[in-house]
Scaffold this motif. Structure first.
Motif, short mmCIF file in Angstrom:
data_model
loop_
_atom_site.label_atom_id
_atom_site.label_comp_id
_atom_site.label_asym_id
_atom_site.label_seq_id
_atom_site.Cartn_x
_atom_site.Cartn_y
_atom_site.Cartn_z
N SER A 45 50.87 50.60 158.68
CA SER A 45 50.34 50.87 157.18
C SER A 45 50.81 51.88 156.78
O SER A 45 50.75 52.59 155.96
N LYS A 57 50.52 42.59 154.49
CA LYS A 57 49.18 42.36 156.22
C LYS A 57 49.07 41.11 155.60
O LYS A 57 49.01 40.42 154.54
N LYS A 58 48.88 40.18 157.08
CA LYS A 58 48.29 39.00 156.48
C LYS A 58 47.13 38.71 156.62
O LYS A 58 46.61 39.44 157.36
N THR A 59 46.32 37.72 155.71
CA THR A 59 45.53 37.70 155.33
C THR A 59 44.49 36.14 156.01
O THR A 59 45.40 35.12 155.70
N SER A 60 43.48 36.26 156.77
CA SER A 60 43.02 35.24 157.48
C SER A 60 42.44 34.28 156.60
O SER A 60 40.99 34.52 155.86
N SER A 61 42.74 33.10 156.22
CA SER A 61 41.79 32.48 154.98
C SER A 61 40.67 31.88 155.91
O SER A 61 39.40 31.71 154.33
N LYS A 63 38.24 33.70 158.04
CA LYS A 63 37.40 34.74 157.34
C LYS A 63 36.73 34.90 155.74
O LYS A 63 36.26 35.18 155.78
N SER A 64 38.50 34.63 154.88
CA SER A 64 37.98 34.95 153.36
C SER A 64 36.43 34.09 152.62
O SER A 64 35.90 34.25 152.26
N SER A 65 37.10 33.01 153.59
CA SER A 65 36.28 31.20 152.77
C SER A 65 34.44 32.03 153.66
O SER A 65 33.25 31.59 153.69
N ARG A 67 33.74 34.79 154.56
CA ARG A 67 33.06 35.97 153.15
C ARG A 67 32.47 35.60 152.63
O ARG A 67 30.96 35.80 152.13
N LYS A 68 33.23 34.46 151.21
CA LYS A 68 32.70 34.30 150.13
C LYS A 68 31.13 32.72 150.84
O LYS A 68 30.16 33.58 149.99
#
Length: 102
Positions: A45, A57-61, A63-65, A67-68
């Motif tokens: 970073s 950065k890689k974002t995990s799908s 985790k985001s779902s 969170r939603k």
């Protein structure tokens, strides 16, 4: 073609040395970093901020779902508690008014 540039390499190397000596601290809390992976992440970073060649950065799908869905659930809970509490308070008011009239 290399994924990471020389600046990224030097920043990660510096972060690893700081971790080994016990002087590397995390950004938010300021606690000492003990994890090797966390030290690498901090180095990368810093390299990103310095303008080095580092992939985004890689974002995990997942985790985001998650969170939603959790925000949806919490907002649904909040709205239901508000409705019931207003009902209760209005019921209390009306019962107290009725008892005062008698």
């Amino acid at each position: 073609m290399a994924k990471y540039g020389s600046k990224a390499k030097s920043k990660v190397k510096k972060a690893m040395h700081e971790r080994k000596s016990g002087t590397l601290k995390s950004g938010r809390s300021g606690k000492k970093v003990k994890s090797r992976k966390q030290a690498i992440a901090i180095g990368l970073s810093e390299a990103r901020r310095a303008g080095g060649k580092v992939p985004p950065k890689k974002t995990s799908s997942r985790k985001s779902s998650a969170r939603k869905s959790s925000t949806r659930k919490s907002s649904a809970r909040k709205s239901s508690t508000r409705k019931s509490s207003t009902r209760r308070s209005s019921a209390r008011k009306s019962s107290s008014r009725a008892s005062k009239k008698k």
